[in-house]
Design a protein around this motif. Sequence first.
Motif, PDB file in Angstrom:
ATOM      1  N   ILE A 120       0.878  -1.172   0.000  1.00 22.89           N
ATOM      2  CA  ILE A 120       0.000   0.000   0.000  1.00 22.89           C
ATOM      3  C   ILE A 120       0.913   1.218   0.000  1.00 22.89           C
ATOM      4  CG2 ILE A 120      -1.820   1.222   1.232  1.00 22.89           C
ATOM      5  CD1 ILE A 120      -2.608  -1.435   2.499  1.00 22.89           C
ATOM      6  N   PRO A 121       1.021   1.920  -1.109  1.00 23.46           N
ATOM      7  CA  PRO A 121       2.054   2.963  -1.229  1.00 23.46           C
ATOM      8  C   PRO A 121       1.745   4.197  -0.400  1.00 23.46           C
ATOM      9  CG  PRO A 121       0.651   2.967  -3.155  1.00 23.46           C
ATOM     10  CD  PRO A 121       0.212   1.796  -2.328  1.00 23.46           C
ATOM     11  N   PHE A 122       2.808   4.919  -0.062  1.00 23.96           N
ATOM     12  CA  PHE A 122       2.650   6.223   0.561  1.00 23.96           C
ATOM     13  C   PHE A 122       2.093   7.215  -0.460  1.00 23.96           C
ATOM     14  CE2 PHE A 122       6.004   4.292   3.142  1.00 23.96           C
ATOM     15  CZ  PHE A 122       5.511   4.534   4.423  1.00 23.96           C
ATOM     16  N   PRO A 123       1.436   8.267  -0.001  1.00 26.48           N
ATOM     17  CA  PRO A 123       0.999   9.306  -0.946  1.00 26.48           C
ATOM     18  C   PRO A 123       2.188   9.870  -1.705  1.00 26.48           C
ATOM     19  CG  PRO A 123      -0.058   9.609   1.183  1.00 26.48           C
ATOM     20  CD  PRO A 123       0.975   8.527   1.362  1.00 26.48           C
ATOM     21  N   ILE A 124       1.949  10.194  -2.942  1.00 21.86           N
ATOM     22  CA  ILE A 124       3.027  10.636  -3.816  1.00 21.86           C
ATOM     23  C   ILE A 124       3.664  11.936  -3.332  1.00 21.86           C
ATOM     24  CG2 ILE A 124       1.649  12.045  -5.368  1.00 21.86           C
ATOM     25  CD1 ILE A 124       4.308   9.492  -6.417  1.00 21.86           C
ATOM     26  N   ARG A 125       2.935  12.701  -2.532  1.00 25.00           N
ATOM     27  CA  ARG A 125       3.444  13.989  -2.075  1.00 25.00           C
ATOM     28  C   ARG A 125       4.467  13.839  -0.948  1.00 25.00           C
ATOM     29  NH1 ARG A 125      -2.047  14.738  -2.738  1.00 25.00           N
ATOM     30  NH2 ARG A 125      -2.644  16.187  -4.386  1.00 25.00           N
TER      31      ARG A 125
END
Length: 507
Positions: free
Chosen positions: A306-311
Motif C-alpha cells: 500500500i504505497p505512501f501518498p506521492i506527495r
Amino acid sequence: MNASFWINLASAVSLGLGVGFLLWFSRKRSFDQSVTLWLALTGASGIVYLLLRVFGVNFGSMTARIVLSLTILLGFYTLMRFLFMLFMANLARKRMTMPIPKLVMDVVAFLLMAGLALMLLNLLFNVKLTAFLVTSTVVSAVIGLSLQDILGNVFSGLALQFERPYEKDDWVTIDGTEGQVVETSWRCLSIRDRNNDLLLFPNSVVSKTLVKNHMKPSKLNLARVNVGVSYTCPPEQVKAVLLKAASDTRGVSVRPAPSVFLDSFSESSINYEVRFWITDFSSKPSVKDAVKTRIWYCLDRAGMNIPFPIRDVFLHTVEPDSKARLRQSLQQEIFFDLRSTDIFSPLPDAELEQLSGDCSILRFTTGEVLVKQGDTGDSLFLIQSGCVEVSVSAGEGHRSMKVAELGAGSFFGEMSLLTGDPRSATVTANRETIVVVVKKKGMERVFSMNPALAEPLSLLLEARLSGLKKASKESEDSVEGREDLKRPGGNDILTRIRTFFGLFSGH
C-alpha cells in the motif's frame, strides 16, 4: 330506616366484596398492576357513592353527582384497560405481533373518555353541549395556536405509527445521525447513537426529513472498504487477494458474496473498493476493522504494498547492492532457523543454504487458517514467532477437535513437503504469526545436489511419526483421518519420497 337505606348499604357491601374478589383474582392471574390499581380506584369511588346514599345524601346534590361521574369514568377506563390487556394476551398466545401501535390505542382511549365526559356533563350536570361547543370555539382556537407544535408532534407521531417505518431496536439514520431506536412517544423519537448518547427528534421533524432504516427490508447491510495498491500490482491479482481477505473474515455474510471493484487511478496508487454484506448492523465498525486488518496481512503476504501518498518525499541514499545485502541477511536468518530444526539436521550446510534461498516468510493475523485439513500441499511451515492451533475432524459433519498448540520453533507439514500427502489437520493462527515456508521446489534442488539425503530424511520422518503416536495417546476414533499418524514403515516412506521427487534411477 326506610328500604332504600338497606338497599344502598347492601349494594355498598356487595360492591366492596366484589372488588375485593376481583383484586384477589387479578393477583392470582398476574394481571397488569395498572389494571389492578384502576380497579381498586373504581371500587373505592363506587363504595363512597353508595355510602353517601346510605347516609341520606340526595342524588341531586353536587357531591353525589361528582362522585358518580368519577365512578363512571374510572369504571369505563378500567374496562378499556382490561379489554386491551385481554387483547394483547390473546395475540401473545397466537404468537402474533401487535397490529395497532400503543400510541394509537392511547389516542382512541382519550377520545372515548372525552366523549363519555361530555355525555356525563349533559346528563348529570345539564350542560348544553351546543352552547359548550360554541362558547369553546374561541378557547379552542387559542389553545390550538398555543399548542400547534405539540399537536403537530402528536399527529406526526400517529402518522409514523401507522406507517411503521421503524420499530424499537432498529438502527436508523436521521438527518445524518445514526443510532438505535429506543422509544416513540407522543412528542418525539428517542434514539441511542454509538457514543451511547440519547438523542431526541421531534416527530414533526422526523416526518419531514429523510429516515434511513438499516434493518428493513432485511437485516442485510452493505459495507464498503477502500484501499489503494501499487501500480506495479496487476488488478486481477489484487482483486483475488482482496476478495479472499473479505470472504475469510468473521461477520461477513456468505450470501450475497463479497465483491471487489477497481474504483479509481490516483496519483500514487490504484484504488479498489471492497464491498461485503453484514447481518448485524450494530457490529459494522468491528467487522470493517477486521476486514481492513485482514486485507493488510493478505497484501503483505502477496508482496503487494500500500504505497505512501506521492506527495510524501523521503530522501535517503540507496546503495546499489542494498537489495542484495537485504536478501542475503534474510537468507541467513532463514538458514539459522532451518539449522535449528531437527527435520533438516541431515542436510549439509551447502544444501541448507540452497534451501534457505528458496524459502519465503509469510505473516498471518489472528484467526487466519494457514492450512486446511484435506487440502493438497507440498510445503512445510516453520514458526518464527506467534502461536497456532492444530485441530482435526473425523469427517464431514463432525466437529473439529483441538489436538495441539504450536509456538515459535515448531513446524508442521513435513509429510506434505516430502511425500505430497494432503493436509492431515487444520492449522489456525491464535495471534499474529510469522512462518518460514519451505516448498517442494527448494527440496527438489536439494535432492538434485545430493539424492542420498532422501534416506536419512525418511528415517527422521519415521522417528517423528512414532513420537507423535506415543505423545498423542489417542484412541482409534480420534486418530481417524490423521493419516500422518498411521503411515507405514521407514522403507515405504523412503519409496514415497523418491516417487514424489523422481529420485529413482533412470529419472
